[in-house]
Every structure is written in structure tokens, then in C-alpha cells.
Scaffold this active site. Structure first.
Site, PDB file in Angstrom:
ATOM      1  N   HIS A 270       0.835  -1.208   0.000  1.00  0.00           N
ATOM      2  CA  HIS A 270       0.000   0.000   0.000  1.00  0.00           C
ATOM      3  C   HIS A 270       0.873   1.264   0.000  1.00  0.00           C
ATOM      4  CE1 HIS A 270      -3.689   2.314   1.191  1.00  0.00           C
ATOM      5  NE2 HIS A 270      -2.785   3.118   1.707  1.00  0.00           N
ATOM      6  N   GLU A 271       1.785   1.335   0.952  1.00  0.00           N
ATOM      7  CA  GLU A 271       2.624   2.540   1.055  1.00  0.00           C
ATOM      8  C   GLU A 271       3.529   2.683  -0.170  1.00  0.00           C
ATOM      9  OE1 GLU A 271       1.719   4.665   3.097  1.00  0.00           O
ATOM     10  OE2 GLU A 271       0.502   3.373   4.372  1.00  0.00           O
ATOM     11  N   HIS A 274       1.703   4.428  -2.849  1.00  0.00           N
ATOM     12  CA  HIS A 274       1.815   5.886  -2.659  1.00  0.00           C
ATOM     13  C   HIS A 274       3.201   6.353  -3.107  1.00  0.00           C
ATOM     14  CE1 HIS A 274      -1.911   6.697  -0.555  1.00  0.00           C
ATOM     15  NE2 HIS A 274      -1.658   5.863   0.424  1.00  0.00           N
ATOM     16  N   GLU A 300      -4.761   7.724  -3.037  1.00  0.00           N
ATOM     17  CA  GLU A 300      -5.239   6.466  -2.458  1.00  0.00           C
ATOM     18  C   GLU A 300      -5.563   5.450  -3.553  1.00  0.00           C
ATOM     19  OE1 GLU A 300      -4.787   6.279   0.629  1.00  0.00           O
ATOM     20  OE2 GLU A 300      -5.863   4.484   1.239  1.00  0.00           O
TER      21      GLU A 300
HETATM   22 ZN    ZN Z   1      -3.067   5.229   1.848  1.00  0.00          ZN
END
Ligand code: ZN
Length: 505
Positions: A270-271, A274, A300
Site C-alpha cells: 500500500h505505502e 503511494h 489512495e
Molecule cells: Zn493510503
């Protein structure tokens, strides 16, 4: 005249140099924040708060300076004269940032900062004691100040729209409500259909123990495969995972590791999603409003695309599961890839948003959106929040929090006045499904690539389609350009239905 000549001299060059200088000060602030969450000893807290406070004030003063307003007007005139789309968009973003700050009287900005900082402390204590009444007066005060701020920014708009616009330019409450209304019934139905079946899904192996060193090893292998460049980024440990983009060449991810689960894998993916966005921004415009990520929803979408659409998919684990088994032979040696996939995609209503699965997650967010919209509009009193929360939890997830600690007090966002932030999590889900569908059309062998561990084609496509543009296109326009259609919640629902049918019948 080329874009680079335009920005090296004259009014646009002047503006660009000043915005870059302000951006450097903001970068210093971001680095102080990163350090605070990762390396700073507890004894540094008081001094750091003072430094951050003073530096924030310096940045704010510089960003609202009358000289900057003059530079901006001159640059706008030049942008119109040269007719460059980049220059016009550059000025639009600079103006947006400048005006938003200028319209808020300094006393109000200070009152919000002070109240938010106090409210966060009170929220922590109230959550620990599960005592909403303790938090209530602070929240009432903060809500009133944030309403006043929204009025100051734009008296003609509904306050909630102004708040939302801060995180997701162009989005409005009614538009958001329409998206929620389009998705909610199907999600509730999916949960009702699939949650009861989860008892039959094998998941005993998900409790570990998974040695932390091996978790860090697979995390590094996966982000390297994704193309997250460790010469231009880092991966460290913090209490709450986050990504901090200090510059396109300095992007910092954090995660946390527990022996009792493999959550770190998904939080790192997830990170890193980003992080790829931050590394993929055009370095020519870095540190300026134009050069940054366009919205939290689009940000996101990148993290969720990698975490859920890629990171919980069969093709991805075709490549990585054997590697995972090799790292955790005792726990996963006797587990098939299909069993693993069913375990990591389980649908189970739960009380806590950050622990929620892919399907129920959006319901948690919708609950917060609908409640905060009513709060801001004055249709719901702060005192009635806990009851509204319990009622919505029952309606959406069939659960009742036994305490406010596991209910209305669980999230930090409202305690620092971030009303309008939650919906961006839901928008991220919607955008991610639609963007991934477009990626599948553009990259016909996407599944084959993932199964062979080739993640670069997807990263490069996202880089060219999304990352590179920074804030040039507004979020909804970017979505149209990348996917060829308006934001359409049907993509997200189709994706979920298809996935759940494939996994659980
Ligand atoms: Zn996030």
C-alpha cells in the site's frame, strides 16, 4: 518558446523560484515530521513541537505575502499571453493554494491549530478511557472553528463542500452522496452473502508466527519488484505505516511488523503504491503546488490498486507465493496458493476500520462520510455522535461496538479537524478499480506479466498516465483521460463481484 524558457525568466520564472523556496521550507517541515514518527527520542517532543510551530508560521507568512500575490498576477498575465497550457495550469494551482491561505484570518488559523493540537491530546485520553463525553467539548469547538474557516474560504459554498475540496479538488457533498448511494446497497448485499461463508475458509495458518526478519525480506523483494527505487527512497519502521514524499528523489515509506500476522506485506505494498506516485511525479515541478499529487483520492487509488487489485490477486501470488513459502516453510509449506488467496480476501464485518477487509472497508468510510456531513451541516449534534455511530454500524455491518473506544473514538481524523478527509478513502477504491480496468485494456497480458513477477509494465503505464501529470488535470478530469469515461462506481462493484465469485463461489 519552450516551457523551460518561460519558467526560467520573467514573471513566471520569478513565481516559480519563490514557490520552490516555499516548497523547500515545507520539505524541511515534512522531514521534521518524518523524523518525529521514526527516529526521534521521546524527549525531543517538546522542542520539536516548538520548531514545527515556528517553521509552520514562517511558511504560512511567506505563502500569503502580498509580494507573492503580485508575482502571481504578473505570472498569470504572462501565462495567458504565451498561451501555454502548462503555464496556465501552474498558475491555477498556485492561485488556489495562495487564496485558500489568504482567505483565512491569521487569528482563526492559529485558533484552529491550537484547538486541534489540544483536541488530539484530549482524544487520546478519551479513547483510552472510552469516554466520549471528555472529547465532546473539544470536538464541538473544533467543528465550529472549521465551519468558520470554510465560510472564510468561500462564503458562497456549502461548508462541507469547501472542506472536501481541500482534499479532493472539485468533489462536492451531493456528488459524493450519489456515489455512496450507488454503491452501498450492493456492498451490504455482498457482505450478507459472503460473510456467513467465511467459517468454511481455512485461515489457521494466517496467525504465524512469522519471523519479522523474513517479513522484512519479502517486503523488500516485493517493493523492488514494483519498481520502488531505494536509491530514491527508504523503508523504515513506525507505529502507523505512512509514506512521506519529501522530493521525487527522496520518498520514505514506513511499516510495522508483528509476528502474529502478515499485515506488513499489504501495508508495505500500500505505502509503496503511494511511494511510486511520489517518485513518478515530474521532477521539473517538484516542491510546487503544480508538481505535487493532485488529490488524496487519486493518491489512495494508487496505493489501493497495488494493495488490493494487484497484491490480493491470483496472478501476483502465482509469482510471489512460492517465495513466501520458502521464507515461512513451517507456517505456509503445507498451504496451497488458492487457500492463501481465500484467506487474504476473507469478508468479515468488524468494528475497526483500519483492520477491515476490502469489501467492508468502504462501508466503514461511508458511515463516517454520512455522519460528518450531517455534523457539518448542523443536522447532527456532537453530543448525539456515539448513538448515530452505533445505529449506522448496526445498519451497515450488523455490529454494535461494545464501547466508544471501538466506535466513534477509534479514528484520529476528526480530532485534528480533518472533516472531508474520509471520503477520499472510498474515492480511492472507486478510482483504483476503474484505472486498473483501463490498465488491463492497455496492457493485454497484464495478468501474465504479474504471474511472471513482471510489475514494471504496470508501473510504467501508471507513471505515464497518472504520476507524471502531478496536478495538471483535476482528479475527475484525470480519471476521464486515463480511463476514457466519467468516474463510474460500477467498475468497483463489478471487480468485487467477479473476485468474490471466483474465490468463494
Ligand atoms: Zn493510503
Amino acid at each position: 518558446m519552450t516551457t523551460s524558457t518561460v519558467f526560467s525568466q520573467g514573471p513566471l520564472g520569478d513565481l516559480h523560484r519563490e514557490l520552490t523556496r516555499i516548497g523547500r521550507l515545507r520539505q524541511a517541515l515534512a522531514l521534521l515530521g518524518w523524523d518525529q514518527e521514526t527516529l526521534m527520542p521521546p524527549g525531543g517532543a517538546a522542542a520539536r513541537a516548538g520548531t514545527i510551530g515556528d517553521l509552520t508560521e514562517i511558511v504560512h507568512r511567506r505563502a500569503i505575502a502580498p509580494e507573492l500575490a503580485d508575482r502571481l498576477s504578473a505570472a498569470e498575465a504572462e501565462a495567458q499571453a504565451v498561451g501555454s497550457a502548462v503555464a496556465v495550469a501552474y498558475c491555477r494551482e498556485a492561485r488556489r493554494d495562495h487564496e485558500r491561505r489568504c482567505n483565512v484570518p491569521p487569528e482563526l488559523a492559529q485558533a484552529i491549530a491550537r484547538t486541534a493540537s489540544e483536541a488530539q491530546q484530549v482524544w487520546r485520553a478519551a479513547r483510552a478511557a472510552s469516554d466520549f463525553a471528555r472529547f465532546q467539548p473539544c470536538l464541538e469547538q473544533l467543528l465550529a472553528l472549521k465551519r468558520e474557516e470554510a465560510q472564510a474560504v468561500d462564503a458562497r459554498r456549502a461548508p462541507y463542500d469547501t472542506m472536501l475540496d481541500d482534499y479532493e479538488p472539485g468533489m462536492t457533498g451531493p456528488r459524493m452522496q450519489a456515489l455512496v448511494t450507488a454503491v452501498k446497497p450492493t456492498l451490504v448485499e455482498l457482505v450478507a452473502r459472503y460473510a456467513p461463508r467465511m467459517g468454511g475458509v481455512r485461515a489457521d495458518f494466517m496467525a504465524g508466527p512469522f519471523p519479522v526478519g523474513a517479513q522484512q525480506q519479502i517486503a523488500r523483494e516485493i517493493i523492488a519488484g514494483m519498481g520502488f527505487d531505494l536509491q530514491r527512497g527508504r523503508l523504515d519502521v513506525s507505529t502507523h505505516p505512512f509514506c512521506s514524499g519529501l522530493a521525487t528523489g527522496d520518498v520514505r515509506l514506513t511499516s510495522r511488523y508483528h509476528e502474529s500476522n502478515l499485515d506488513s506485506i499489504f501495508s508495505v505494498i500500500h505505502e509503496a503504491g503511494h511511494g511510486l506516485y511520489e517518485q513518478g511525479l515530474d521532477p521539473a515541478w517538484e516542491l510546487t503546488p503544480y508538481g505535487g499529487a493532485v488529490s488524496l483520492g487519486i493518491h489512495e487509488s494508487q496505493s489501493r490498486l497495488w494493495e488490493n487489485l494487484v497484491g490480493r490477486s491470483a496472478p501476483f501470488w502465482t509469482h510471489f507465493f512460492p517465495r513466501l513459502q520458502a521464507l515461512f516453510p513451517a507456517e505456509l509449506g503445507g498451504v496451497t496458493r488458492e487457500e492463501f488467496l481465500r484467506a487474504i480476501n476473507r469478508v468479515q464485518p468488524s468494528l475497526i476500520r483500519v483492520e477491515a477487509d476490502e469489501v467492508t472497508y468502504s462501508l466503514h468510510v461511508m458511515l463516517r462520510f454520512e455522519i460528518e456531513q450531517r455534523l457539518v451541516a448542523g443536522e447532527l449534534a456532537v453530543a448525539d455522535l456515539p448513538a448515530a455511530w452505533r445505529e449506522q454500524m448496526r445498519a451497515l455491518l450488523g455490529l454494535e461496538p461494545p464501547s466508544d473506544r471501538e466506535g466513534v473514538l477509534q479514528d484520529i481524523h476528526w480530532s485534528f479537524g480533518a472533516f472531508g478527509y474520509f471520503p477520499t478513502y472510498f474515492l480511492g477504491n472507486l478510482y483504483s478499480a476503474q484505472i486498473y480496468e483501463a490498465a488491463g485494456r492497455a496492457l493485454p497480458d497484464l495478468d501474465g506479466d504479474l504471474a511472471r513477477g513482471l510489475l514494471a509494465p504496470l508501473r510504467e503505464w501508471l507513471g505515464a498516465q497518472v504520476h507524471r501529470h502531478g496536478s495538471h488535470y483535476a482528479p475527475l478530469e484525470l480519471c476521464r483521460r486515463v480511463t476514457g469515461q466519467e468516474l463510474d462506481p460500477a467498475c468497483y462493484l463489478t471487480y468485487l463481484q467477479h473476485k468474490l465469485t471466483g474465490l468463494y463461489g
